[in-house]
Every structure is written in C-alpha cells, then in structure tokens.
Design an enzyme around this catalytic site. Sequence first.
Site, PDB file in Angstrom:
ATOM      1  N   GLU A  90       1.169  -1.446   0.016  1.00 36.73           N
ATOM      2  CA  GLU A  90      -0.189   0.149  -0.227  1.00 36.73           C
ATOM      3  C   GLU A  90       1.007   1.142  -0.338  1.00 36.73           C
ATOM      4  O   GLU A  90       1.745   0.920   0.468  1.00 36.73           O
ATOM      5  CB  GLU A  90      -0.887   0.058   1.252  1.00 36.73           C
ATOM      6  CG  GLU A  90      -1.694   1.580   1.289  1.00 36.73           C
ATOM      7  CD  GLU A  90      -2.000   0.732   2.819  1.00 36.73           C
ATOM      8  OE1 GLU A  90      -1.893   0.080   3.645  1.00 36.73           O
ATOM      9  OE2 GLU A  90      -3.649   1.481   3.144  1.00 36.73           O
ATOM     10  N   VAL A 128      -0.296  -2.584  10.418  1.00 41.96           N
ATOM     11  CA  VAL A 128       0.899  -2.010  11.988  1.00 41.96           C
ATOM     12  C   VAL A 128      -0.506  -3.175  13.177  1.00 41.96           C
ATOM     13  O   VAL A 128       0.538  -2.681  14.497  1.00 41.96           O
ATOM     14  CB  VAL A 128      -0.168  -0.436  12.330  1.00 41.96           C
ATOM     15  CG1 VAL A 128       0.641   0.083  11.081  1.00 41.96           C
ATOM     16  CG2 VAL A 128      -1.395  -0.235  12.311  1.00 41.96           C
ATOM     17  N   CYS A 141      -4.950  -3.451   2.219  1.00 37.50           N
ATOM     18  CA  CYS A 141      -4.774  -4.100   4.089  1.00 37.50           C
ATOM     19  C   CYS A 141      -6.128  -3.799   5.125  1.00 37.50           C
ATOM     20  O   CYS A 141      -6.791  -4.977   4.190  1.00 37.50           O
ATOM     21  CB  CYS A 141      -3.831  -1.959   4.349  1.00 37.50           C
ATOM     22  SG  CYS A 141      -3.166  -2.794   6.030  1.00 37.50           S
ATOM     23  N   LYS A 183      -9.406   1.919  -2.138  1.00 38.43           N
ATOM     24  CA  LYS A 183      -9.970   1.293  -0.669  1.00 38.43           C
ATOM     25  C   LYS A 183     -11.475   2.209  -0.045  1.00 38.43           C
ATOM     26  O   LYS A 183     -11.698   3.248   0.074  1.00 38.43           O
ATOM     27  CB  LYS A 183      -8.461   1.973  -0.207  1.00 38.43           C
ATOM     28  CG  LYS A 183      -8.514   1.005   1.369  1.00 38.43           C
ATOM     29  CD  LYS A 183      -7.745   1.929   2.331  1.00 38.43           C
ATOM     30  CE  LYS A 183      -7.341   0.273   3.858  1.00 38.43           C
ATOM     31  NZ  LYS A 183      -5.693   1.078   5.011  1.00 38.43           N
TER      32      LYS A 183
HETATM   33  C1  ACM Z   1      -3.912   0.239   7.285  1.00 43.41           C
HETATM   34  O1  ACM Z   1      -5.374  -0.274   6.852  1.00 43.41           O
HETATM   35  N1  ACM Z   1      -3.015   0.838   6.681  1.00 43.41           N
HETATM   36  C2  ACM Z   1      -3.829  -0.636   8.859  1.00 43.41           C
END
Ligand code: ACM
Length: 273
Positions: free
Chosen positions: A40, A171, A144, A111
């Site tokens: 990402e 994370v 992510c 996203k």
């Molecule tokens: C994330 O979506 N970068 C944790």
Amino acid sequence: ATLRVALVQLHPRFGQTARNCARALAWLSHVRAELVVLPELAFTGYAFRDRAELRALAERPGESATVAALAAWCRERGACVITGFAERAGDRLFNSALVIGARGVVACYRKLHLFAREAEVFDPGDRPPLVTAVRGVKIGTMICFDYAFPEVARTLALAGAEVLAHPSNLVLDYGQRVMQSRCFENGVVGLTANRVGSERRAGALLRFTGGSQVVGPRGELVRRLPRRGEGVLTLTLDLAAARDKWVTPTNHLLNDRRPELYQLGRGARAAGG
Ligand code: ACM
C-alpha cells in the site's frame, strides 16, 4: 492453470517518491513473475500530516513517472503489477491500488475501509471492489484494512476472484492471521505485500509489521517473509485448489450460503430474555 507471482516487501521513506520507486525497481530487476504485488502507498509513505501534504504527494496515475516506469518494466517482462498508490482525481484523494500492465494502468481500486487517521486525509473509495484477469486468472484487489470487512473478500470471490491481491501497510499484530480466514472462507489464494519500518509523524509512531505472505485456499500459510527487512517472495501458484470450493464432498463455500436468512443490516432474531 498456474501463475508465477512475486510479493515485494519494501521500506518506503516518507515523501521520497522517486527514491522509493527506484528502490522497488531495483528489487524488480531480480524478479521473474507474471504478477507482482507491492505494498500500500508504496511510493509516498503512509502517515500524511494533513490533506495538503497528501495532495502534494498524490498523483494522477496517467501522469505519473512512477506508473510509467512500472509499465515499462511490465512491457519488458510481460508482467502485471498491482501496487498501492496515492491517487489524485480532481479534488479527491484516494488510497488506491493500481493494476498496471504493459500499456499502463489497466484498472484502479480505491480503498473502501480507511484505517484510523487515513479518514482525515483520504476520501473513501466510491466504487465496488475490483476483479481483473491476469493470464486468465481472476485477481481481486483489496487494500490493507479491508481485511477486517469480510464483505470485500466475499464480494470478490462471488465475482469469480481466485486470488486476492492485498497491498498493505499493516500495523495491528493480527492482520496476517485474519487474512488466513478470508482465504479459507472464500477458497482463494491471498497475496499480502506488506511494508516494513516505522514512521513518526504528527506525534504518532506507526510500526509496520512486514510478514508479507502467500496464503492458500484452505487458509494455510504457504510462505511468509520476516517481520523486518525488505525482500521478495516468489512462487508459482497452482490455481486448481482455488477453483474447487468444496471443503467436504457436501459443503460448498459459496453455494451453501443462506443469504435469504442473513438479513444483513437488519439485525438477527432475538429470543428469550
Ligand atoms: C491499514 O489499513 N493501513 C492498516
């Protein structure tokens, strides 16, 4: 069908787009694969102080030197790259994943589920999840934290995705493990390309967890890179298992669903009390 894939685990330096692109290309110079997945926001870094800082670093994919360099690599190698990308579209800013082929951008996923402070700088995705074909293999794209919403992977699987390409900046400790569930419940292969390193921005320290991984269609961990350090994971996937949705002779992952009784969004039945 088989597909040779590579995941590149990178340590982007915040704001150093040209340097980060050169670094990704240096890793790619060693790679032989038909599909490459990068993390990402692989070129800008992650923790934008505010929307103005993001706006200054985000690019229109059609005018990006980074995209042009990746497309040139794809042309040379007959490959396809799926990468995280800070996308500018008019006044809007998206945390996107680009599907790049020999002629440039093939498709773009924005996203849907923004994580934590991302919502302060990015606009949430405005279009349904994306499936694209690479050498006859259907690839679904998610980014992510989309892993926390099983609807994304399910929507992709119902649209025929056999592989989930998953550019990430994970994370939380458990993202990689949760992806094993997304893969099992949909009978698909998961390709999580995560970043490493940390960013201290605006008073917060974020540590990215590496562990880029390939997960098989029964949720099994096939290969995983270490938590630290850049690297490449290359593997030839055999898609036969991802095309077989029978987990037992009588249980089909997609066809046995009971959507007429799930009442999604309308709550479950309450009894007793
Ligand atoms: C994330 O979506 N970068 C944790």
